[in-house]
Design an enzyme around this catalytic site. Structure first.
Site, mmCIF file in Angstrom:
data_model
loop_
_atom_site.group_PDB
_atom_site.id
_atom_site.type_symbol
_atom_site.label_atom_id
_atom_site.label_comp_id
_atom_site.label_asym_id
_atom_site.label_seq_id
_atom_site.Cartn_x
_atom_site.Cartn_y
_atom_site.Cartn_z
ATOM 1 N N THR A 44 -6.089 0.959 1.677
ATOM 2 C CA THR A 44 -5.809 2.054 2.604
ATOM 3 C C THR A 44 -7.085 2.548 3.286
ATOM 4 O O THR A 44 -7.046 2.947 4.455
ATOM 5 C CB THR A 44 -5.089 3.208 1.883
ATOM 6 O OG1 THR A 44 -5.801 3.536 0.683
ATOM 7 C CG2 THR A 44 -3.668 2.803 1.520
ATOM 8 N N THR A 45 -8.232 2.513 2.595
ATOM 9 C CA THR A 45 -9.509 2.853 3.232
ATOM 10 C C THR A 45 -9.835 1.842 4.321
ATOM 11 O O THR A 45 -10.529 2.171 5.289
ATOM 12 C CB THR A 45 -10.640 2.904 2.187
ATOM 13 O OG1 THR A 45 -10.338 3.922 1.226
ATOM 14 C CG2 THR A 45 -11.986 3.222 2.818
ATOM 15 N N TYR A 107 6.149 7.736 2.064
ATOM 16 C CA TYR A 107 7.218 8.364 2.836
ATOM 17 C C TYR A 107 8.599 8.217 2.192
ATOM 18 O O TYR A 107 9.335 9.190 2.086
ATOM 19 C CB TYR A 107 7.281 7.835 4.292
ATOM 20 C CG TYR A 107 8.304 8.598 5.113
ATOM 21 C CD1 TYR A 107 7.999 9.862 5.611
ATOM 22 C CD2 TYR A 107 9.576 8.096 5.336
ATOM 23 C CE1 TYR A 107 8.932 10.596 6.327
ATOM 24 C CE2 TYR A 107 10.525 8.818 6.051
ATOM 25 C CZ TYR A 107 10.199 10.072 6.534
ATOM 26 O OH TYR A 107 11.130 10.793 7.219
ATOM 27 N N TYR A 133 -1.572 1.186 -7.480
ATOM 28 C CA TYR A 133 -2.430 2.200 -6.870
ATOM 29 C C TYR A 133 -1.621 3.479 -6.703
ATOM 30 O O TYR A 133 -0.667 3.523 -5.941
ATOM 31 C CB TYR A 133 -2.963 1.692 -5.533
ATOM 32 C CG TYR A 133 -3.831 2.670 -4.761
ATOM 33 C CD1 TYR A 133 -4.427 3.776 -5.368
ATOM 34 C CD2 TYR A 133 -4.073 2.465 -3.410
ATOM 35 C CE1 TYR A 133 -5.224 4.642 -4.656
ATOM 36 C CE2 TYR A 133 -4.866 3.329 -2.671
ATOM 37 C CZ TYR A 133 -5.442 4.416 -3.307
ATOM 38 O OH TYR A 133 -6.227 5.283 -2.594
ATOM 39 N N ARG A 138 -1.701 11.201 -0.755
ATOM 40 C CA ARG A 138 -1.545 10.493 0.514
ATOM 41 C C ARG A 138 -0.144 9.916 0.695
ATOM 42 O O ARG A 138 0.312 9.739 1.817
ATOM 43 C CB ARG A 138 -2.569 9.349 0.623
ATOM 44 C CG ARG A 138 -4.018 9.775 0.744
ATOM 45 C CD ARG A 138 -4.323 10.496 2.053
ATOM 46 N NE ARG A 138 -4.266 9.613 3.208
ATOM 47 C CZ ARG A 138 -5.336 9.100 3.814
ATOM 48 N NH1 ARG A 138 -6.559 9.363 3.354
ATOM 49 N NH2 ARG A 138 -5.206 8.333 4.882
ATOM 50 N N LYS A 161 -5.128 1.747 -10.352
ATOM 51 C CA LYS A 161 -6.109 2.626 -9.723
ATOM 52 C C LYS A 161 -5.471 4.006 -9.677
ATOM 53 O O LYS A 161 -4.512 4.231 -8.946
ATOM 54 C CB LYS A 161 -6.443 2.129 -8.314
ATOM 55 C CG LYS A 161 -7.373 3.065 -7.528
ATOM 56 C CD LYS A 161 -7.569 2.568 -6.099
ATOM 57 C CE LYS A 161 -8.416 3.549 -5.288
ATOM 58 N NZ LYS A 161 -8.582 3.112 -3.878
ATOM 59 N N ILE A 203 -12.650 2.308 -8.099
ATOM 60 C CA ILE A 203 -12.466 1.687 -6.786
ATOM 61 C C ILE A 203 -12.847 2.773 -5.793
ATOM 62 O O ILE A 203 -12.124 3.746 -5.615
ATOM 63 C CB ILE A 203 -11.040 1.165 -6.602
ATOM 64 C CG1 ILE A 203 -10.753 0.075 -7.647
ATOM 65 C CG2 ILE A 203 -10.855 0.606 -5.192
ATOM 66 C CD1 ILE A 203 -9.355 -0.499 -7.609
#
Length: 293
Positions: A44-45, A107, A133, A138, A161, A203
């Site tokens: 996502t980063t 979502y 993750y 988020r 993570k 991470i």
């Protein structure tokens, strides 16, 4: 393979918003030379949400090529569509990636049973090691410890993570899973405390610009030299926090450009450049952490 300082790598783009291969090469070499344990490509980063499927594959494959087996590459393969996540995962079979990082479906807000079935279906579609993750801030979706325990029984789901920032989760999860299930922090500000409680590493977003320092913190934690680790981590604490002054990866991309690691801090809409007032904050954090004089 899944321990120490693993970087959640930014995806460098040119001023037109296209992948910048020369900056990607510079970033990969920076992490090889810094001793980073592995690279997560297009997590996502890495702006997976605004890359096309073709671009997603291109970035991962170019990262693998540039890494040239000198550093492990983990592919980000998460989606809020199980079929899409399976398709992404299968794309990287036999590619050379050492595993996949799969974020919780955003979502949709599936039930815990839905989360279990989602990740189980992905894992059953491949032989690649899978890392869950969990980042509810988020995604709006939280994998609870009991669900993690169920998923840990799936052979190739090897770890998680955990980016809740809730350190109580570590013992909750550890008490429910096998000893070889890997717990990685996904929150730089609490990562050292996470490792003190049994986590294997982080991470990291901060590692994009402070790779050597994050490697050293993880090594010191592994050696249980927490006095030195605390001192070094404290020097980065302002940076850990300021990098999230706006939605990630806005600030870390700006900082990477400021430090000359990438040519442009370009992002794709709806992400916008770092505001002037926060540029001042990030620059102060770089100075305070010794990364910029």
């Amino acid at each position: 393979m899944f321990a120490g300082s693993i970087v959640a790598l930014i995806t460098p783009m040119d001023v037109r918003g296209n992948l910048c291969r020369s900056s990607l090469r510079k970033l990969v070499n920076y992490h090889i030379n810094s001793g980073t344990s592995a690279i997560v490509s297009v997590g996502t980063t890495g702006e997976s949400a605004t890359l096309s499927h073709e671009e997603h594959g291109t970035v991962v494959m170019q990262t693998l090529e540039l890494a040239n087996e000198k550093i492990g590459v983990i592919a980000g393969t998460g989606s809020n569509d199980t079929a899409e996540a399976i398709s992404l995962t299968k794309r990287f079979e036999n590619s050379g990636v050492i595993g996949c990082l799969s974020v919780t479906p955003y979502y949709n807000r599936p039930t815990q049973e839905g989360l279990y079935q989602h990740f189980k279906a992905i894992a059953n579609s491949t032989n690649l090691p899978q890392i869950l993750y969990n980042v509810p801030s988020r995604t709006g979706c939280d994998i609870l410890p009991e669900t993690i325990a169920r998923l840990s029984q799936v052979e190739n789901i090897v770890g998680i993570k955990e980016a809740t920032g809730d350190l109580s989760r570590i013992n909750q999860i550890t008490n429910l899973v096998k000893n070889d299930f890997i717990l990685m922090s996904g929150d730089d500000a609490t990562a050292l405390d996470f490792m003190k409680l049994g986590g294997k590493g982080v991470i990291s977003v901060t590692a994009n610009i402070a790779a050597k320092q994050m490697v050293e913190i993880c090594q010191l934690a592994h050696q249980q030299d927490f006095n030195k680790a605390n001192k070094l981590n404290q020097s980065l604490m302002f940076l850990h926090k300021v990098l999230f002054c706006e939605s990630n990866p806005i600030a870390v991309k700006w900082a990477a450009k400021k430090l000359g690691l990438i040519k442009s801090d370009t992002l794709r809409l709806p992400m916008t450049p770092l505001s002037v007032i926060n540029q001042l904050q990030v620059e102060q954090a770089l100075i305070k952490s010794g990364l910029q004089m």
